[in-house]
Design a protein around this motif. Structure first.
Motif, short mmCIF file in Angstrom:
data_model
loop_
_atom_site.label_atom_id
_atom_site.label_comp_id
_atom_site.label_asym_id
_atom_site.label_seq_id
_atom_site.Cartn_x
_atom_site.Cartn_y
_atom_site.Cartn_z
N ALA A 205 0.87 -1.18 0.00
CA ALA A 205 0.00 0.00 0.00
C ALA A 205 0.90 1.23 0.00
N ILE A 206 0.68 2.10 -0.94
CA ILE A 206 1.50 3.31 -1.02
C ILE A 206 0.73 4.47 -0.42
N MET A 207 1.34 5.09 0.59
CA MET A 207 0.69 6.21 1.28
C MET A 207 1.32 7.53 0.89
N ASP A 208 0.50 8.54 0.80
CA ASP A 208 1.00 9.90 0.62
C ASP A 208 -0.04 10.85 1.18
N ALA A 209 0.41 11.86 1.88
CA ALA A 209 -0.47 12.88 2.45
C ALA A 209 -1.61 12.28 3.27
N GLY A 210 -1.31 11.25 4.03
CA GLY A 210 -2.29 10.71 4.97
C GLY A 210 -3.31 9.76 4.39
N ARG A 211 -3.14 9.34 3.16
CA ARG A 211 -4.08 8.37 2.58
C ARG A 211 -3.36 7.37 1.70
N VAL A 212 -4.03 6.24 1.45
CA VAL A 212 -3.44 5.23 0.56
C VAL A 212 -3.79 5.62 -0.87
N ILE A 213 -2.76 5.86 -1.68
CA ILE A 213 -3.03 6.32 -3.05
C ILE A 213 -3.00 5.17 -4.05
#
Lengths: 315, 248
Positions: A205-213
């Motif tokens: 799971a790739i996360m960025d800015a507090g969410r899974v993108i």
């Protein structure tokens, strides 16, 4: 079967949104890799999952129980490997394991057996009576992991467990993670090292800015990005005619020649590898040929527009 | 049950930490032995036929001083365990942070009481120290240790750095034990009152001394103990208020 899930989870620190309607599912028996740049919210997500920080919205469920209300019950079957070494340096390795085991309610023979098993597992049986301050960085890391395993958790959270250690210890840890999963423990593994995640995780799971993108298996993630195939060819008899013939293949975007080496870039899934081989064989043969596939680093860069770690960090 | 597991853990750490043993056991024992040896070799023999007022004063003073300085124990545990990354590991266990915290305080108190009872015991058996009422000594040492730990908690909650909090505990301990004594020389009325009743240290000394020293005066001893308990209760309230505003 889903062992833990986070649905629409929101966590704010003042104005800063650490988790922005995060959705994440963890399947039983898998190694889930959690990737993200610094500040992506990985550690906050882990802490929320473990019930260590409260959340401002959303639902977290672990082992079918709602996190928060059943905090203590859930914690009994979870283990956490912290990013920093958090063992007690004034106690021996064995004493550390005994203490953490006893905090999870283990006593007597069961505790002793589990301590011996974990010492063996992390390769510290001969150092059980030594204090961690006498250990190398890799040994301390292994003890740090062992302390999270002594109560046989069903779900193990590992927050960057290999930071700052030698390749030998890293390999030992990665092999251990595979073994832990083989014995039935589900693992959530966060790391800055994409090669580690690529090597051991079933799902990412790739996360960025507090969410899974983005989430899925490595192949699924790689398949999501538009990418070019790169073929490296070493010709036996390089010539201008060979260069021209390769350039003439449909889908070939560029051909760079350096001595007898040709670097050929085509559109993704163009299937040009066989055609290039045929042409090169007609022009005197092929000494060597290889095709570069996009890796997780490319996926990450495409999805987030950021490198996972700075060059300095990676050194 | 979990409380005792955590309690044993902190007590064990206190017992195996070489610097703590050196500073809080060997140093006060050394001071007691040295001071009392120096005194007894120079004093006339009739000064200590049954007991010696000088060695008793010295020994009780050192014991109470180190009890107060022992507030640094909880400072260490708070910064090492509750204000560091280790906090997350402890929080991740099924044992509440409060259990960890109160067990750490209890273990620090027990360790300091045992070490200071050792000091008083050495004084009593080898240097003619008269200890009077044992229950009163025990109570005074307990509340002094509790006060010291609460002081350590307060400073750990309000100060950012471990070194600053530890030094603050030590400075406060020395001011309480020596400061008002010096003040008493220049301003006898105010200073005298403060050095007798005005600090937890002086109240603790009063409780022990009056319980059997000079002329046994249990009324005075209970007054000293009462004042010490009052100081401790006030400190506990302050810690509770600050702790709610700035939790660990």
């Amino acid at each position: 079967m889903v062992i833990a899930s986070m649905k629409n989870v929101v966590k704010r620190y003042g104005e800063m949104m650490a988790l922005d309607h995060l959705d994440l599912e963890i399947q039983q028996g898998e190694i889930l890799g959690l990737l993200g740049p610094n500040g992506a919210g990985k550690t906050t997500a882990i802490r929320a999952l473990c019930g260590l920080v409260g959340v401002d919205g959303g639902e977290i469920s672990v082992f079918g129980l709602a996190q928060g209300v059943n905090n203590v019950l859930i914690k009994k079957d979870m283990g956490i490997v912290t990013q920093e070494i958090t063992v007690f340096t004034d106690l021996s390795a064995g004493e550390n394991l005994r203490y953490f085991g006893s905090l999870y309610g283990l006593r007597g023979a069961e505790l002793s057996q589990n301590v011996a098993r974990v010492l063996e597992f992390v390769g510290l049986s001969e150092h059980a009576k030594k204090r961690p301050s006498k250990f190398s960085g890799g040994m301390q890391r292994r003890l740090n992991i062992g302390c999270a395993l002594v109560h046989r958790p069903k779900l193990l959270i590992m927050d960057e467990p290999t930071v700052g250690i030698d390749p030998q210890s890293r390999n030992h840890i990665l092999e251990s993670v595979k073994q832990i999963t083989a014995e039935g423990t589900t693992v959530v593994y966060t790391s800055h090292y994409m090669e580690e995640v690529q090597a051991i995780c079933n799902r990412i799971a790739i996360m960025d800015a507090g969410r899974v993108i983005a989430g899925g298996t490595l192949d699924e993630l790689v398949g999501r990005i538009q990418y070019e195939d790169t073929v490296r060819l070493t010709a036996v008899m390089p010539s201008d005619a060979l260069t021209e013939d390769i350039r003439a293949i449909s889908g070939v975007k560029s051909v760079v020649v350096s001595g007898s080496t040709y670097v050929i870039v085509s559109g993704a899934d163009s299937g040009n590898l066989n055609r290039i081989m045929e042409i090169a064989m007609r022009h005197g043969g092929v000494a060597n040929i290889s095709a570069d596939k996009p890796n997780l680093e490319d996926v990450f860069l495409t999805l987030t527009g950021k490198k996972l770690r700075d060059d300095k960090e990676g050194q | 049950m979990m409380f005792f597991t955590v309690f044993k853990h902190y007590l064990k750490r206190a017992c195996v930490e070489p610097m703590g043993i050196l500073l809080y056991v060997l140093l006060p024992v050394g001071l007691v032995v040295l001071n009392n040896l120096v005194y007894l070799t120079s004093a006339a023999e009739y000064d200590y036929v049954v007991y010696s007022t000088a060695t008793t004063n010295q020994t009780v003073f050192i014991a109470m001083l180190f009890q107060l300085i022992g507030g640094t124990y909880i400072v260490d545990y708070i910064f090492l365990d509750f204000k560091s990354e280790r906090r997350w590991r402890l929080l991740a266990t099924p044992v509440s942070l409060n259990t960890h915290f109160f067990a750490a305080i209890a273990a620090s108190i027990v360790f300091l009481m045992v070490s200071n009872l050792l000091i008083l015991g050495i004084g009593h058996f080898f240097f003619y120290v008269y200890l009077g009422n044992f229950a009163m000594i025990f109570a005074a040492l307990f509340f002094m240790a509790l006060f010291a730990q609460l002081l350590g908690v307060l400073l750990s909650l309000t100060l950012e750095k471990k070194a600053t909090a530890s030094i603050a505990v030590e400075v406060i301990a020395f001011v309480m034990s020596f400061g008002f004594f010096v003040f008493a020389q220049s301003l006898p009325v105010v200073g005298g009152f403060l050095s007798t009743y005005g600090t937890p240290f002086s109240a603790g000394m009063l409780a022990i001394n009056r319980s059997g020293f000079y002329n046994p005066d249990m009324g005075g001893a209970f007054l000293g103990l009462g004042i010490l308990i009052a100081f401790t209760a006030v400190m506990a309230c302050v810690v509770a208020i600050i702790g709610r505003r700035r939790p660990l």
